[in-house]
Design a protein around this motif. Sequence first.
Motif, PDB file in Angstrom:
ATOM      1  N   GLU A  77       0.836  -1.204   0.000  1.00  0.00           N
ATOM      2  CA  GLU A  77       0.000   0.000   0.000  1.00  0.00           C
ATOM      3  C   GLU A  77       0.870   1.254   0.000  1.00  0.00           C
ATOM      4  O   GLU A  77       0.567   2.226  -0.706  1.00  0.00           O
ATOM      5  N   LYS A  80       2.237   1.643  -3.458  1.00  0.00           N
ATOM      6  CA  LYS A  80       1.197   2.117  -4.376  1.00  0.00           C
ATOM      7  C   LYS A  80       0.988   3.617  -4.212  1.00  0.00           C
ATOM      8  O   LYS A  80       0.861   4.349  -5.204  1.00  0.00           O
ATOM      9  N   LYS A  84       1.674   6.499  -6.974  1.00  0.00           N
ATOM     10  CA  LYS A  84       0.668   7.500  -7.348  1.00  0.00           C
ATOM     11  C   LYS A  84       1.246   8.906  -7.250  1.00  0.00           C
ATOM     12  O   LYS A  84       1.069   9.733  -8.153  1.00  0.00           O
TER      13      LYS A  84
END
Length: 116
Positions: A77, A80, A84
């Motif tokens: 996470e 990620k 982003k």
Amino acid sequence: MDAWYKSKFQDLNDVTTKHVQSVRSVREEIASYKRDSLNLVRELESMKTRNESLKVQIRDAVERHKKEQETLLERIEGLKLELKVMKEKIALLLREYQELLNVKMAWRLRSPPTGR
């Protein structure tokens, strides 16, 4: 009559001896079964102890792997989110570059060519 009593006594003695031998044989057999039974009980207890130990090891392994999995999922996470953010930065830099390129192209179009 004495001979008859002696013969009956001898017969009883022989029968008694046979029964005593039979009882000894049965006692030996019972003792053997008891030893076998005790050995099986010890083996069963040993297996129960081993089984409990293995259950504890399995429980510990599951718990450890669950924690590792949670850690890895958190890391995924985080990566990620980092990806982003990086994509957004790249998009921003690309827009800024495009704006600079547009300014440069507009400037070139307005400026007279030089003799170079």
